[in-house]
Scaffold this motif. Structure first.
Motif, PDB file in Angstrom:
ATOM      1  N   PHE A 180     -38.012  67.098  -4.331  1.00  0.00           N
ATOM      2  CA  PHE A 180     -39.137  66.897  -3.421  1.00  0.00           C
ATOM      3  C   PHE A 180     -39.930  68.179  -3.285  1.00  0.00           C
ATOM      4  CE2 PHE A 180     -38.143  62.820  -1.427  1.00  0.00           C
ATOM      5  CZ  PHE A 180     -36.808  62.660  -1.749  1.00  0.00           C
ATOM      6  N   GLY A 181     -41.243  68.027  -3.071  1.00  0.00           N
ATOM      7  CA  GLY A 181     -42.056  69.185  -2.746  1.00  0.00           C
ATOM      8  C   GLY A 181     -42.336  70.088  -3.926  1.00  0.00           C
ATOM      9  N   GLY A 182     -42.801  71.282  -3.619  1.00  0.00           N
ATOM     10  CA  GLY A 182     -43.288  72.207  -4.632  1.00  0.00           C
ATOM     11  C   GLY A 182     -42.229  73.119  -5.214  1.00  0.00           C
ATOM     12  N   ASP A 183     -42.680  73.942  -6.178  1.00  0.00           N
ATOM     13  CA  ASP A 183     -41.840  74.970  -6.806  1.00  0.00           C
ATOM     14  C   ASP A 183     -40.600  74.402  -7.478  1.00  0.00           C
ATOM     15  OD1 ASP A 183     -42.527  77.123  -4.012  1.00  0.00           O
ATOM     16  OD2 ASP A 183     -43.582  76.948  -5.908  1.00  0.00           O
ATOM     17  N   ALA A 184     -40.765  73.242  -8.108  1.00  0.00           N
ATOM     18  CA  ALA A 184     -39.624  72.606  -8.775  1.00  0.00           C
ATOM     19  C   ALA A 184     -39.032  73.508  -9.851  1.00  0.00           C
ATOM     20  CB  ALA A 184     -40.046  71.277  -9.382  1.00  0.00           C
ATOM     21  N   THR A 185     -39.913  74.200 -10.589  1.00  0.00           N
ATOM     22  CA  THR A 185     -39.407  74.974 -11.721  1.00  0.00           C
ATOM     23  C   THR A 185     -38.778  76.300 -11.309  1.00  0.00           C
ATOM     24  OG1 THR A 185     -41.538  75.974 -12.178  1.00  0.00           O
ATOM     25  CG2 THR A 185     -41.041  73.910 -13.311  1.00  0.00           C
ATOM     26  N   VAL A 186     -38.812  76.607 -10.010  1.00  0.00           N
ATOM     27  CA  VAL A 186     -38.013  77.749  -9.579  1.00  0.00           C
ATOM     28  C   VAL A 186     -36.907  77.246  -8.653  1.00  0.00           C
ATOM     29  CG1 VAL A 186     -39.620  79.630  -9.972  1.00  0.00           C
ATOM     30  CG2 VAL A 186     -39.785  78.338  -7.860  1.00  0.00           C
ATOM     31  N   GLY A 187     -36.495  76.029  -8.942  1.00  0.00           N
ATOM     32  CA  GLY A 187     -35.291  75.493  -8.293  1.00  0.00           C
ATOM     33  C   GLY A 187     -35.437  74.963  -6.895  1.00  0.00           C
ATOM     34  N   ARG A 188     -36.659  74.811  -6.428  1.00  0.00           N
ATOM     35  CA  ARG A 188     -36.806  74.356  -5.049  1.00  0.00           C
ATOM     36  C   ARG A 188     -36.753  72.827  -4.953  1.00  0.00           C
ATOM     37  NH1 ARG A 188     -37.932  78.930  -1.314  1.00  0.00           N
ATOM     38  NH2 ARG A 188     -36.795  80.369  -2.620  1.00  0.00           N
ATOM     39  N   GLY A 189     -36.376  72.346  -3.798  1.00  0.00           N
ATOM     40  CA  GLY A 189     -36.542  70.926  -3.490  1.00  0.00           C
ATOM     41  C   GLY A 189     -35.522  69.958  -4.036  1.00  0.00           C
ATOM     42  N   LEU A 190     -34.351  70.438  -4.491  1.00  0.00           N
ATOM     43  CA  LEU A 190     -33.344  69.477  -4.948  1.00  0.00           C
ATOM     44  C   LEU A 190     -32.639  68.909  -3.725  1.00  0.00           C
ATOM     45  CD1 LEU A 190     -31.805  71.199  -8.082  1.00  0.00           C
ATOM     46  CD2 LEU A 190     -33.435  69.328  -7.976  1.00  0.00           C
TER      47      LEU A 190
END
Lengths: 128, 304
Positions: free
Chosen positions: B283-293
């Motif tokens: 969910f949300g932003g910054d998926a490629t720096v591991g956020r929002g799992l």
């Protein structure tokens, strides 16, 4: 007539007043330093708390002291402290709830101080 | 009006940034907050979007259920979606504790609202919440709490008097029970420690924690030519910490256009099955720096 008081507007007005006055009384270089330092003020308060931040800038003196004074003057204006009181000293005597309220207030004011300084004082470009 | 309501739980396995976009505020990229409480929130539009994306991956864009459940993407006037979500509301916030690493913190208002929301789904905490009057100086904990030291609890820089209360016990056990819906034994194991870490603090203290306990990181960009920080490339970003628990409601109606052939129950079963297959969503932003799992669990999914 509507007598609604918008606190944030009051902060903005006071901050602008202080920055304009600053530009009149200090040299350009000093104002530029002020601008550079005050930009860090909100995140300093957020990260380190108001007490530590005040102690830090008071300790540094010089241009930092101008920032300290502006904060202090705002607290006098808001009648949190009296004219002649030292902000840091007074802060450390407060209970946890008041301490937190003062921190929120200082943060909100600091944001305006930062934005007004950025708007009114020319930035010094870094040399390549 | 909806026919079926299910409770969804969300457990942040990594820091969550559902942001408002840029702001001129205490932080450059703040999180979304509920207006009247300033609690961190997971906007329902974000939740729905993620679910839709999951459905698309699992069923295929052309699957007839895609349009039936989530609504037609290209011609929105054709008919409505038949699934609704409410905003993800905060239930437990992890806060740094002097003892036992962190405490799971909540407050009377959050719990009372949680109870009210549960009732929409025909569920209840079955605990007496009427006696929850927690003083600003106190933290109510369960028997066997591990966050107490010398009768006190230290959360961030705030000190509380520990009170072992029956109420807290009840609530801790009940929540622990429900958290078994998370289809991940890892998350379940961690949440087993809820009674040891639970702290019910006052509404005001909790509001305070919703600022003080947020994850604020400073990010920069390195100029590859100089190996130093690129100019003007520093920004601060707020995120909800890992180990936070949110909840929301999924509401189901029979699909539009209204015909006799499909029921709300069928829709609910499709979604419930989907979430059981894939419970770790981003969910949300910054998926490629591991956020929002975020781990998602649905209470009573697929059952009568």
């Amino acid at each position: 007539m509507m007598e609604l008081v918008n606190i944030d507007q009051e902060r903005a007005r006071f901050a602008l007043e202080k920055i304009k006055r600053l530009k009149e009384v200090v040299k350009g270089e000093e104002a530029e330093k002020y601008r550079a330092y005050v930009r860090r003020l909100p995140s300093m308060i957020l990260r380190n708390g108001l007490g530590l931040t005040l102690a830090f800038i008071k300790g540094k003196g010089g241009t930092h002291e101008l920032i300290y004074n502006h904060l202090q003057q705002w607290f006098v204006k808001k009648k949190f402290i009296n004219e002649g009181d030292d902000l840091l000293e007074k802060l450390l005597r407060q209970n946890a709830v008041t301490y937190r309220n003062w921190t929120k207030e200082a943060l909100a004011f600091a944001i305006w101080l930062q934005r007004m300084a950025e708007a009114e004082i020319e930035e010094v470009k870094e040399k390549e | 009006m909806f026919e079926i309501a299910r409770v969804l739980f969300f457990y942040t396995e990594t820091p969550l940034h559902m942001g408002t976009g840029s702001a001129i505020s205490y932080v450059d990229l703040p999180i979304e907050r509920e207006k009247h409480t300033e609690y961190p929130v997971m906007p329902a539009s974000g939740i729905k979007g993620v679910l839709r994306d999951l459905a698309r991956k699992k069923w295929g864009e052309q699957d007839k259920w895609m349009e039936k459940i989530f609504g037609p993407e290209k011609e929105p006037e054709k008919h409505s979606s038949c699934i609704s979500f409410t905003d993800g509301r905060i239930l437990l916030l992890p806060v740094r504790s002097l003892k036992d690493v962190f405490a799971w913190v909540t407050c009377p208002f959050v719990l009372q609202r949680f109870e009210k929301d549960l009732q929409i789904a025909g569920k209840s905490l079955d605990c007496d919440l009427s006696k929850l009057s927690v003083h600003d100086k106190e933290a109510w904990v369960c028997k066997g709490s591990q966050i107490v030291h010398d009768g006190k609890i230290l959360l961030e820089d705030y000190q509380f008097e520990a009170r072992v209360e029956e109420n807290a016990d009840e609530i801790g056990k009940k929540l622990s029970d429900w958290f078994r819906v998370f289809p991940s034994t890892g998350v379940q194991e961690l949440l087993k420690s809820l009674p040891e870490r639970l702290a019910i603090i006052s509404d005001d203290a909790f509001s305070e924690m919703c600022y003080v306990a947020m994850d604020i990181s400073t990010r920069i960009k390195i100029d590859y030519r100089t190996g130093t920080v690129a100019e003007k490339a520093l920004f601060t970003e707020e995120a909800v910490p890992s180990e936070s628990v949110f909840y929301s409601l999924a509401l189901f109606t029979p699909p539009f256009p209204r015909k006799e052939d499909k029921s709300a129950k069928e829709v609910e079963e499709k979604i419930s099955k989907l979430l059981k297959e894939c419970s770790l969503l981003q969910f949300g932003g910054d998926a490629t720096v591991g956020r929002g799992l975020v781990r998602v669990g649905m209470i009573g999914g697929g059952e009568q």
